[in-house]
Design a protein around this motif. Structure first.
Motif, PDB file in Angstrom:
ATOM      1  N   GLU A 137      40.651  30.463  -8.020  1.00 13.30           N
ATOM      2  CA  GLU A 137      41.844  30.314  -8.721  1.00 13.30           C
ATOM      3  C   GLU A 137      43.173  30.197  -8.122  1.00 13.30           C
ATOM      4  O   GLU A 137      44.111  29.438  -8.220  1.00 13.30           O
ATOM      5  CB  GLU A 137      42.022  31.059 -10.025  1.00 13.30           C
ATOM      6  CG  GLU A 137      42.918  30.659 -11.068  1.00 13.30           C
ATOM      7  CD  GLU A 137      44.351  31.340 -11.031  1.00 13.30           C
ATOM      8  OE1 GLU A 137      45.208  31.196 -11.908  1.00 13.30           O
ATOM      9  OE2 GLU A 137      44.491  32.137 -10.148  1.00 13.30           O
ATOM     10  N   SER A 184      39.877  33.861  -1.992  1.00 15.70           N
ATOM     11  CA  SER A 184      39.061  32.837  -2.725  1.00 15.70           C
ATOM     12  C   SER A 184      38.131  32.342  -1.670  1.00 15.70           C
ATOM     13  O   SER A 184      38.281  32.268  -0.544  1.00 15.70           O
ATOM     14  CB  SER A 184      40.370  31.739  -2.467  1.00 15.70           C
ATOM     15  OG  SER A 184      41.448  32.159  -3.337  1.00 15.70           O
ATOM     16  N   ALA A 225      37.232  26.677 -11.438  1.00 11.26           N
ATOM     17  CA  ALA A 225      37.219  26.120 -12.808  1.00 11.26           C
ATOM     18  C   ALA A 225      37.115  24.816 -13.147  1.00 11.26           C
ATOM     19  O   ALA A 225      36.616  24.395 -14.134  1.00 11.26           O
ATOM     20  CB  ALA A 225      38.677  26.611 -13.542  1.00 11.26           C
ATOM     21  N   GLN A 243      47.277  28.594 -14.458  1.00 10.04           N
ATOM     22  CA  GLN A 243      45.979  29.165 -14.720  1.00 10.04           C
ATOM     23  C   GLN A 243      44.845  28.315 -15.057  1.00 10.04           C
ATOM     24  O   GLN A 243      45.122  27.133 -15.534  1.00 10.04           O
ATOM     25  CB  GLN A 243      46.054  30.686 -15.480  1.00 10.04           C
ATOM     26  CG  GLN A 243      46.862  30.650 -16.710  1.00 10.04           C
ATOM     27  CD  GLN A 243      46.778  29.634 -18.061  1.00 10.04           C
ATOM     28  OE1 GLN A 243      45.404  29.334 -18.182  1.00 10.04           O
ATOM     29  NE2 GLN A 243      47.249  28.646 -18.308  1.00 10.04           N
ATOM     30  N   ASP A 244      43.636  28.723 -15.003  1.00  8.93           N
ATOM     31  CA  ASP A 244      42.646  27.954 -15.308  1.00  8.93           C
ATOM     32  C   ASP A 244      42.346  27.272 -16.729  1.00  8.93           C
ATOM     33  O   ASP A 244      41.838  26.404 -16.840  1.00  8.93           O
ATOM     34  CB  ASP A 244      41.268  29.019 -15.328  1.00  8.93           C
ATOM     35  CG  ASP A 244      40.839  29.357 -14.046  1.00  8.93           C
ATOM     36  OD1 ASP A 244      41.382  28.708 -12.985  1.00  8.93           O
ATOM     37  OD2 ASP A 244      39.825  30.219 -13.699  1.00  8.93           O
ATOM     38  N   SER A 266      34.998  32.210 -12.435  1.00  6.51           N
ATOM     39  CA  SER A 266      35.438  31.195 -11.676  1.00  6.51           C
ATOM     40  C   SER A 266      35.962  31.364 -10.219  1.00  6.51           C
ATOM     41  O   SER A 266      36.443  32.495 -10.458  1.00  6.51           O
ATOM     42  CB  SER A 266      36.396  30.078 -12.238  1.00  6.51           C
ATOM     43  OG  SER A 266      35.987  29.824 -13.612  1.00  6.51           O
ATOM     44  N   GLU A 297      43.088  36.809 -18.244  1.00  4.72           N
ATOM     45  CA  GLU A 297      43.755  36.704 -17.085  1.00  4.72           C
ATOM     46  C   GLU A 297      44.622  38.062 -16.935  1.00  4.72           C
ATOM     47  O   GLU A 297      44.508  38.962 -18.050  1.00  4.72           O
ATOM     48  CB  GLU A 297      45.009  35.609 -17.058  1.00  4.72           C
ATOM     49  CG  GLU A 297      44.881  34.433 -16.241  1.00  4.72           C
ATOM     50  CD  GLU A 297      44.840  34.818 -14.825  1.00  4.72           C
ATOM     51  OE1 GLU A 297      45.201  35.725 -14.550  1.00  4.72           O
ATOM     52  OE2 GLU A 297      44.520  33.801 -13.972  1.00  4.72           O
ATOM     53  N   HIS A 314      38.895  34.417 -13.509  1.00  3.60           N
ATOM     54  CA  HIS A 314      38.709  34.224 -12.052  1.00  3.60           C
ATOM     55  C   HIS A 314      38.343  35.356 -11.406  1.00  3.60           C
ATOM     56  O   HIS A 314      38.918  36.227 -11.612  1.00  3.60           O
ATOM     57  CB  HIS A 314      39.752  33.207 -11.576  1.00  3.60           C
ATOM     58  CG  HIS A 314      41.169  33.972 -11.233  1.00  3.60           C
ATOM     59  ND1 HIS A 314      41.471  34.595  -9.978  1.00  3.60           N
ATOM     60  CD2 HIS A 314      42.258  34.042 -11.972  1.00  3.60           C
ATOM     61  CE1 HIS A 314      42.660  35.122 -10.211  1.00  3.60           C
ATOM     62  NE2 HIS A 314      43.032  34.708 -11.399  1.00  3.60           N
ATOM     63  N   ASP A 369      42.902  26.428  -8.783  1.00  6.37           N
ATOM     64  CA  ASP A 369      42.033  26.585 -10.011  1.00  6.37           C
ATOM     65  C   ASP A 369      40.600  25.851  -9.544  1.00  6.37           C
ATOM     66  O   ASP A 369      40.179  24.887 -10.333  1.00  6.37           O
ATOM     67  CB  ASP A 369      42.518  25.749 -11.020  1.00  6.37           C
ATOM     68  CG  ASP A 369      43.931  26.313 -11.578  1.00  6.37           C
ATOM     69  OD1 ASP A 369      43.954  27.861 -11.269  1.00  6.37           O
ATOM     70  OD2 ASP A 369      44.775  25.782 -12.095  1.00  6.37           O
TER      71      ASP A 369
END
Ligand SMILES: [Zn+2]
Length: 357
Positions: A215, A20, A222, A300-301, A212, A238, A67, A219
């Motif tokens: 996540e 991330s 997003a 999730q997003d 994005s 996903e 993501h 998230d």
């Protein structure tokens, strides 16, 4: 995209490294892959946007999300003996961490090989042999013997990102990939391929892809992407944890080779049932196998996108065996079916259909 190229793309996306907020390698590969699929832009959070060339701003806007980040670690402190303390970035079970090979990025951008150190059995007490190490007992070792060595010779600093050291393999006979980070590089591959395959298609909606960031830490990418795209409808791609090695038959909802999984429920979203039905009917009509899932946890997003302005949102997932561990399996046929389904759905969308959701 032909089969050879698709396989290579999935392998490349699995191999690039990006926890991330450190998704640069992933975004560079993604941008290169979609360079002819529309207008590509990037923000400072490492979110990537791709606008279909025929968008006219007057039709419903469909956001396609995936993501780009993977779960990994970050160096927290360097001990005097050269061992490095770390924190988890994203969700890990401690049992899968010790004795793994990792790569640590130094200040010059080089990836240094290391291992998550563990005590050899010779030095363990009887009690230590019967239990898992606590997360704070683990450290990362690149072979150094002092903190000075880490900083001066290896060039590693506090804040350095760390990922599992795994090279993706594809088995032509079984159609399976074995590699890391399919959550969510397989979604990233789906996003790129959907945009590429639809680039010259005439559609009745505007489509904008949002790759994005962040996540796995909640998230975060997003949240920013959805405010920029302002979608009327969304599809999230996903890599979902496969359950076929842990659940009894009647509870398998994301088994390998059983088709993409369309999520009905998790702890963050109740999927818009009208959009879900529309997608399931398209799968049936086109003989595309799908699985449905009602989860007792997860998220999730899609939840973030759905809550921004209520855009009906579905989640199309490729089952990933051993998600959030260093080594994962996915099936190429699940990817192909997910891609085929997404394209059929997008081609069938228009303002009237949306009205009914
Ligand atoms: Zn994940």
């Amino acid at each position: 995209m032909d089969k050879e190229k698709s396989i290579q793309l999935i392998k490349d996306l699995s191999n690039v490294r990006g926890i991330s907020s450190f998704e640069d390698e992933v975004t560079a590969l993604f941008k290169d892959t979609v360079k002819d699929a529309g207008i590509v832009s990037e923000d400072h959070m490492r979110n990537i946007f791709v606008k279909h060339p025929a968008n006219d701003g007057k039709r419903p806007v469909v956001e396609l999300d995936a993501h780009s980040d993977e779960v990994g670690f970050m160096i927290r402190a360097i001990k005097p003996n050269g061992q490095m303390m770390f924190v988890n970035v994203g969700g890990w079970a401690t049992v899968t961490i010790p004795a793994q090979k990792v790569k640590v990025r130094n200040r010059d951008g080089e990836w240094i090989s290391g291992i998550v150190s563990s005590t050899p059995p010779h030095f363990m007490t009887a009690e230590e042999k019967t239990r898992l190490p606590k997360p704070e007992e683990l450290s990362i070792d690149v072979g150094a013997s002092s903190a000075d060595e880490i900083i001066d010779i290896y060039g590693i600093e506090v804040g350095a990102p760390v990922v599992p050291d795994v090279t993706c393999e594809y088995n032509d006979k079984t159609g399976l990939f074995l590699g890391k980070a399919f959550d969510n590089r397989i979604g990233t591959a789906l996003l790129a391929s959907t945009m590429n395959d639809l680039a010259s298609e005439k559609l009745d909606v505007d489509i904008i892809a949002g790759l994005s960031s962040q996540e796995e830490v909640g998230d975060r990418g997003a949240e920013v992407v959805v405010r920029k795209i302002k979608p009327d409808l969304a599809i999230v791609f996903e890599g979902a944890p496969a359950d076929d090695t842990v659940m009894p038959n009647y509870l398998i909802q994301s088994g390998l080779r059983k088709g993409p999984m369309l999520r009905d429920f998790d702890s963050t979203i109740v999927t818009n049932p009208h959009f879900q039905r529309f997608a399931l009917d398209i799968a049936t009509k086109n003989n595309i196998p799908v699985q449905r899932s009602v989860r007792t946890g997860g998220g999730q997003d899609g939840a973030i996108i759905n809550r921004y302005n209520g855009a009906p949102t579905i989640v199309i997932s490729v089952p990933v065996r051993y998600a959030h561990t260093p080594y994962c399996f996915i099936a190429f046929e699940d990817y192909q079916n997910a891609l085929a389904l997404a394209k059929k759905i997008i081609k069938a969308l228009n303002a009237d259909v949306l009205e009914k959701f």
